[in-house]
Scaffold this motif. Structure first.
Motif, PDB file in Angstrom:
ATOM      1  N   ASN A  87      31.801   0.946  26.064  1.00  0.00           N
ATOM      2  CA  ASN A  87      31.814   0.073  24.885  1.00  0.00           C
ATOM      3  C   ASN A  87      30.595   0.405  24.024  1.00  0.00           C
ATOM      4  O   ASN A  87      30.437   1.532  23.594  1.00  0.00           O
ATOM      5  CB  ASN A  87      31.889  -1.394  25.290  1.00  0.00           C
ATOM      6  N   SER A 143      37.300  10.895  27.345  1.00  0.00           N
ATOM      7  CA  SER A 143      37.164   9.443  27.221  1.00  0.00           C
ATOM      8  C   SER A 143      38.188   8.791  28.130  1.00  0.00           C
ATOM      9  O   SER A 143      39.172   9.421  28.530  1.00  0.00           O
ATOM     10  CB  SER A 143      37.374   8.989  25.776  1.00  0.00           C
ATOM     11  N   GLN A 169      39.983   4.693  29.016  1.00  0.00           N
ATOM     12  CA  GLN A 169      40.091   3.250  28.828  1.00  0.00           C
ATOM     13  C   GLN A 169      40.454   2.616  30.163  1.00  0.00           C
ATOM     14  O   GLN A 169      41.385   3.060  30.842  1.00  0.00           O
ATOM     15  CB  GLN A 169      41.163   2.922  27.795  1.00  0.00           C
ATOM     16  N   SER A 205      41.273  -1.132  32.075  1.00  0.00           N
ATOM     17  CA  SER A 205      41.629  -2.523  31.799  1.00  0.00           C
ATOM     18  C   SER A 205      42.219  -3.184  33.031  1.00  0.00           C
ATOM     19  O   SER A 205      42.551  -2.526  34.025  1.00  0.00           O
ATOM     20  CB  SER A 205      42.615  -2.596  30.629  1.00  0.00           C
ATOM     21  N   TYR A 262      37.055  -2.017  29.186  1.00  0.00           N
ATOM     22  CA  TYR A 262      35.971  -1.144  28.750  1.00  0.00           C
ATOM     23  C   TYR A 262      36.535   0.214  28.370  1.00  0.00           C
ATOM     24  O   TYR A 262      37.487   0.710  29.001  1.00  0.00           O
ATOM     25  CB  TYR A 262      34.941  -0.945  29.870  1.00  0.00           C
ATOM     26  N   GLU A 263      35.941   0.803  27.340  1.00  0.00           N
ATOM     27  CA  GLU A 263      36.275   2.177  26.972  1.00  0.00           C
ATOM     28  C   GLU A 263      35.037   3.028  27.166  1.00  0.00           C
ATOM     29  O   GLU A 263      33.962   2.719  26.642  1.00  0.00           O
ATOM     30  CB  GLU A 263      36.752   2.273  25.527  1.00  0.00           C
TER      31      GLU A 263
END
Length: 295
Positions: free
Chosen positions: A123, A249, A251, A253, A272-273
């Motif tokens: 984030n 990257s 993600q 969840s 959160y990414e």
């Protein structure tokens, strides 16, 4: 300005803290030592130091102190130095910075060899070594300073056993290529090491522009002990219920409040990414081992 600011997070207070401060000040007339008193101090001190014109800022402490200092200097034209005097110094180990020897660690800073490495983020917060989602973060959350003081390393083991007894969350992981994976807990790294000298991310490099992700599918006592045994012997990637991949990257969840830690510091809950900051981190470190040359 040729002064070097050292942000010290002493493991103890009183005379022991005074002794550590004096030892660091004795390393060089260039060293200006400022001591933290509470969580968040190191980040605030680093931000002020950037405004005051310091170009070399040293984190003297463990991985948590490094994390705070990095978040304070991220994006600035500043070089990071490290004096590994904390309880956990995994990032220093990753960089090859001498431990348990202040003079040798300071010599790395004085030599001025700078490495440019990736600066991962979760984030809006930066980290340097590891992000933990689920089990790992729950253990960090549960192992309070008083608990650690009373039981030492055994406190982590007891916390781990307690957390592993709970119902595992359902975590969804989406990589940059759109592929979706699922598991019970997740670790995201930039370097190879986890919790000390354990190599968790076999293919990790600090400057390859890739995050290393390990997904553990199960979380019973038996599964956790099995994972730890495999990690110690370096064959966890061969387990059928462990998935390891690299991505630019990711993600992460869940439908429940699953905690997240960055470099051993609690930061929040999913979603959160994870990715990378636009500007890399410059850190003073020994030359990279040619046998581990980046891709």
């Amino acid at each position: 300005m040729n002064k070097i600011l050292v942000i010290l997070n002493p493991a103890a207070r009183g005379e022991r803290a005074k002794s550590m401060r004096e030892a660091i000040q004795g390393l060089s007339i260039r060293a200006v030592v400022r001591e933290t008193r509470a969580a968040g101090d190191a980040e605030a001190m680093a931000e002020r130091a950037v405004e005051q014109g310091y170009r070399t800022i040293v984190a003297a402490g463990g991985d948590g102190t490094v994390n705070e200092v990095v978040n304070g200097i991220a994006g600035a034209d500043v070089t990071l130095g490290i004096l590994p005097v904390g309880t956990m110094n995994v990032f220093a180990l990753e960089l090859g910075i001498p431990q348990n020897n202040l003079k040798k660690a300071w010599a790395v800073i004085e030599q001025g060899r700078c490495r440019e490495i990736d600066l991962p983020c979760g984030n809006d917060e930066h980290f340097v070594q590891l992000a933990g989602v689920g089990l790992d973060a729950e253990v960090v959350k549960q192992t309070t300073p008083d608990f650690k003081k009373a039981l030492g390393p055994a406190s982590y083991v007891l916390s781990l056993l307690q957390v592993a007894a709970r119902k595992a969350p359902k975590i969804v992981v989406r990589s940059a290529d759109g592929k979706v994976r699922r598991g019970s807990f997740v670790l995201v790294g930039n370097g190879r090491y986890y919790g000390g000298p354990l190599v968790l991310f076999r293919n990790a490099r600090l400057d390859d522009g890739l995050l290393d992700v390990v997904i553990f599918k199960n979380q019973s006592h038996w599964d956790v002990m099995r994972y730890l045994h495999a990690i110690v012997f370096g064959n966890h990637q061969e387990l059928p219920d462990v998935e390891y991949f690299q991505t630019k990257s990711v993600q992460v969840s869940s439908d429940t409040d699953v905690p997240v830690e960055l470099d051993g510091e609690m930061v929040g809950v999913l979603p959160y990414e994870f990715g990378f900051a636009k500007r890399n981190l410059h850190v003073l470190a020994p030359p990279m081992d040619r046998g581990r040359k980046s891709k």
